[in-house]
Design a protein around this motif. Sequence first.
Motif, PDB file in Angstrom:
ATOM      1  N   TYR A 278     -32.980 -35.631  23.988  1.00  0.00           N
ATOM      2  CA  TYR A 278     -31.701 -35.583  23.286  1.00  0.00           C
ATOM      3  C   TYR A 278     -31.735 -34.364  22.372  1.00  0.00           C
ATOM      4  O   TYR A 278     -32.508 -34.299  21.423  1.00  0.00           O
ATOM      5  CB  TYR A 278     -31.464 -36.870  22.496  1.00  0.00           C
ATOM      6  CG  TYR A 278     -31.418 -38.073  23.410  1.00  0.00           C
ATOM      7  CD1 TYR A 278     -30.259 -38.373  24.112  1.00  0.00           C
ATOM      8  CD2 TYR A 278     -32.535 -38.866  23.616  1.00  0.00           C
ATOM      9  CE1 TYR A 278     -30.222 -39.455  24.985  1.00  0.00           C
ATOM     10  CE2 TYR A 278     -32.505 -39.950  24.482  1.00  0.00           C
ATOM     11  CZ  TYR A 278     -31.342 -40.236  25.167  1.00  0.00           C
ATOM     12  OH  TYR A 278     -31.308 -41.297  26.028  1.00  0.00           O
ATOM     13  N   VAL A 279     -30.898 -33.386  22.688  1.00  0.00           N
ATOM     14  CA  VAL A 279     -30.931 -32.091  22.024  1.00  0.00           C
ATOM     15  C   VAL A 279     -29.818 -32.013  20.984  1.00  0.00           C
ATOM     16  O   VAL A 279     -28.638 -32.117  21.316  1.00  0.00           O
ATOM     17  CB  VAL A 279     -30.765 -30.948  23.053  1.00  0.00           C
ATOM     18  CG1 VAL A 279     -30.837 -29.596  22.361  1.00  0.00           C
ATOM     19  CG2 VAL A 279     -31.806 -31.056  24.148  1.00  0.00           C
ATOM     20  N   HIS A 280     -30.215 -31.817  19.728  1.00  0.00           N
ATOM     21  CA  HIS A 280     -29.273 -31.596  18.633  1.00  0.00           C
ATOM     22  C   HIS A 280     -29.164 -30.077  18.468  1.00  0.00           C
ATOM     23  O   HIS A 280     -30.166 -29.407  18.204  1.00  0.00           O
ATOM     24  CB  HIS A 280     -29.792 -32.225  17.337  1.00  0.00           C
ATOM     25  CG  HIS A 280     -30.023 -33.696  17.432  1.00  0.00           C
ATOM     26  ND1 HIS A 280     -29.274 -34.609  16.724  1.00  0.00           N
ATOM     27  CD2 HIS A 280     -30.924 -34.422  18.153  1.00  0.00           C
ATOM     28  CE1 HIS A 280     -29.707 -35.829  16.999  1.00  0.00           C
ATOM     29  NE2 HIS A 280     -30.714 -35.739  17.864  1.00  0.00           N
TER      30      HIS A 280
ATOM     31  N   ASP B 260     -18.646 -37.117  30.426  1.00  0.00           N
ATOM     32  CA  ASP B 260     -19.375 -36.185  29.568  1.00  0.00           C
ATOM     33  C   ASP B 260     -18.442 -35.528  28.549  1.00  0.00           C
ATOM     34  O   ASP B 260     -18.842 -35.272  27.409  1.00  0.00           O
ATOM     35  CB  ASP B 260     -20.090 -35.133  30.407  1.00  0.00           C
ATOM     36  CG  ASP B 260     -21.203 -35.727  31.265  1.00  0.00           C
ATOM     37  OD1 ASP B 260     -21.669 -36.850  30.964  1.00  0.00           O
ATOM     38  OD2 ASP B 260     -21.600 -35.069  32.241  1.00  0.00           O
ATOM     39  N   GLN B 261     -17.198 -35.274  28.935  1.00  0.00           N
ATOM     40  CA  GLN B 261     -16.219 -34.716  27.992  1.00  0.00           C
ATOM     41  C   GLN B 261     -15.954 -35.723  26.870  1.00  0.00           C
ATOM     42  O   GLN B 261     -15.902 -35.348  25.706  1.00  0.00           O
ATOM     43  CB  GLN B 261     -14.917 -34.354  28.707  1.00  0.00           C
ATOM     44  CG  GLN B 261     -13.850 -33.788  27.776  1.00  0.00           C
ATOM     45  CD  GLN B 261     -14.280 -32.494  27.113  1.00  0.00           C
ATOM     46  OE1 GLN B 261     -14.765 -31.582  27.782  1.00  0.00           O
ATOM     47  NE2 GLN B 261     -14.119 -32.390  25.810  1.00  0.00           N
TER      48      GLN B 261
ATOM     49  N   ASP C 269     -27.648 -34.902  26.224  1.00  0.00           N
ATOM     50  CA  ASP C 269     -28.708 -35.675  26.856  1.00  0.00           C
ATOM     51  C   ASP C 269     -29.145 -34.922  28.102  1.00  0.00           C
ATOM     52  O   ASP C 269     -28.354 -34.732  29.023  1.00  0.00           O
ATOM     53  CB  ASP C 269     -28.170 -37.066  27.218  1.00  0.00           C
ATOM     54  CG  ASP C 269     -29.172 -37.930  27.963  1.00  0.00           C
ATOM     55  OD1 ASP C 269     -30.346 -37.523  28.132  1.00  0.00           O
ATOM     56  OD2 ASP C 269     -28.772 -39.029  28.378  1.00  0.00           O
ATOM     57  N   LEU C 270     -30.398 -34.502  28.140  1.00  0.00           N
ATOM     58  CA  LEU C 270     -30.915 -33.772  29.300  1.00  0.00           C
ATOM     59  C   LEU C 270     -31.374 -34.706  30.416  1.00  0.00           C
ATOM     60  O   LEU C 270     -31.776 -34.250  31.474  1.00  0.00           O
ATOM     61  CB  LEU C 270     -32.076 -32.863  28.876  1.00  0.00           C
ATOM     62  CG  LEU C 270     -31.735 -31.803  27.826  1.00  0.00           C
ATOM     63  CD1 LEU C 270     -32.972 -31.008  27.458  1.00  0.00           C
ATOM     64  CD2 LEU C 270     -30.617 -30.889  28.298  1.00  0.00           C
ATOM     65  N   GLY C 271     -31.347 -36.022  30.155  1.00  0.00           N
ATOM     66  CA  GLY C 271     -31.712 -36.995  31.175  1.00  0.00           C
ATOM     67  C   GLY C 271     -33.184 -37.351  31.191  1.00  0.00           C
ATOM     68  O   GLY C 271     -33.571 -38.391  31.695  1.00  0.00           O
TER      69      GLY C 271
ATOM     70  N   MET D  51     -25.812 -41.359  21.361  1.00  0.00           N
ATOM     71  CA  MET D  51     -26.012 -40.646  22.625  1.00  0.00           C
ATOM     72  C   MET D  51     -26.802 -41.516  23.605  1.00  0.00           C
ATOM     73  O   MET D  51     -26.487 -41.549  24.796  1.00  0.00           O
ATOM     74  CB  MET D  51     -26.747 -39.323  22.365  1.00  0.00           C
ATOM     75  CG  MET D  51     -26.951 -38.483  23.600  1.00  0.00           C
ATOM     76  SD  MET D  51     -25.455 -37.957  24.461  1.00  0.00           S
ATOM     77  CE  MET D  51     -24.772 -36.781  23.337  1.00  0.00           C
ATOM     78  N   LYS D  52     -27.800 -42.245  23.116  1.00  0.00           N
ATOM     79  CA  LYS D  52     -28.574 -43.134  23.987  1.00  0.00           C
ATOM     80  C   LYS D  52     -27.688 -44.231  24.558  1.00  0.00           C
ATOM     81  O   LYS D  52     -27.790 -44.581  25.735  1.00  0.00           O
ATOM     82  CB  LYS D  52     -29.747 -43.738  23.221  1.00  0.00           C
ATOM     83  CG  LYS D  52     -30.845 -42.748  22.947  1.00  0.00           C
ATOM     84  CD  LYS D  52     -31.956 -43.365  22.111  1.00  0.00           C
ATOM     85  CE  LYS D  52     -33.045 -42.346  21.831  1.00  0.00           C
ATOM     86  NZ  LYS D  52     -34.103 -42.889  20.968  1.00  0.00           N
ATOM     87  N   ASN D  53     -26.821 -44.785  23.714  1.00  0.00           N
ATOM     88  CA  ASN D  53     -25.884 -45.807  24.189  1.00  0.00           C
ATOM     89  C   ASN D  53     -24.943 -45.225  25.235  1.00  0.00           C
ATOM     90  O   ASN D  53     -24.606 -45.885  26.217  1.00  0.00           O
ATOM     91  CB  ASN D  53     -25.089 -46.400  23.023  1.00  0.00           C
ATOM     92  CG  ASN D  53     -25.952 -47.224  22.094  1.00  0.00           C
ATOM     93  OD1 ASN D  53     -27.042 -47.660  22.445  1.00  0.00           O
ATOM     94  ND2 ASN D  53     -25.475 -47.425  20.880  1.00  0.00           N
ATOM     95  N   ARG D  54     -24.512 -43.985  25.037  1.00  0.00           N
ATOM     96  CA  ARG D  54     -23.628 -43.326  25.997  1.00  0.00           C
ATOM     97  C   ARG D  54     -24.359 -43.127  27.332  1.00  0.00           C
ATOM     98  O   ARG D  54     -23.767 -43.273  28.398  1.00  0.00           O
ATOM     99  CB  ARG D  54     -23.141 -41.963  25.483  1.00  0.00           C
ATOM    100  CG  ARG D  54     -22.359 -41.981  24.205  1.00  0.00           C
ATOM    101  CD  ARG D  54     -20.945 -42.422  24.267  1.00  0.00           C
ATOM    102  NE  ARG D  54     -20.123 -41.808  25.268  1.00  0.00           N
ATOM    103  CZ  ARG D  54     -18.998 -42.356  25.699  1.00  0.00           C
ATOM    104  NH1 ARG D  54     -18.583 -43.499  25.216  1.00  0.00           N
ATOM    105  NH2 ARG D  54     -18.271 -41.772  26.616  1.00  0.00           N
ATOM    106  N   ALA D  55     -25.652 -42.800  27.276  1.00  0.00           N
ATOM    107  CA  ALA D  55     -26.427 -42.603  28.507  1.00  0.00           C
ATOM    108  C   ALA D  55     -26.461 -43.888  29.321  1.00  0.00           C
ATOM    109  O   ALA D  55     -26.309 -43.873  30.542  1.00  0.00           O
ATOM    110  CB  ALA D  55     -27.840 -42.133  28.186  1.00  0.00           C
TER     111      ALA D  55
END
Length: 172
Positions: free
Chosen positions: A53-55, A162-163, A35-37, A90-94
């Motif tokens: 969001y970069v795959h 992030d880890q 996630d680049l923010g 990833m969005k949920n993690r953000a």
Amino acid sequence: MGTLKQEEKLVAAGRGKWSQAGVPHKGWQCVDIEDLGELQITCQMCESQAIRYVHHMQHPDYSEVLEVGCICAGHMEGDLIGARARETSMKNRASKRKRWLTRKWKISQKGNPWLSTDGYRVTVYERGGGWAATVSVEGTSNVYHARRNYNTMDLAKLAAFDQITRIEARNV
């Protein structure tokens, strides 16, 4: 129009590498997601869509790892549902990351902040004039140590989060 619908049209139109000879269209594997923010880079496959969001996609017959958006990733790996699930996670993690520092951290006997959550134990500690973190996967021997020091305790806590996100992305 939504970002995903725009990207779907770009794939269908054969934009960017979708129309270049020598670039495989199927058989790719996602090796990481980040996630680049904010919308920050352009998808390297369609070469048109701005992405947040970069795959990171890898193919055995292509020398580069491409940084692509969700729809391109789904088409490249032949699993649009999987790519969308990975991005939703990833969005949920953000969203969860925004609340990470406000969590109730406990203090160990050595005086280090620690937190047990979602199957992980995170410990933050002073090291070499800065802060570092360790993430342990509960119930296993898997332990991840920060490779670098951080200027503040909060930055070390966020690095630990992030880890965990990277670990989770590999398990999707």
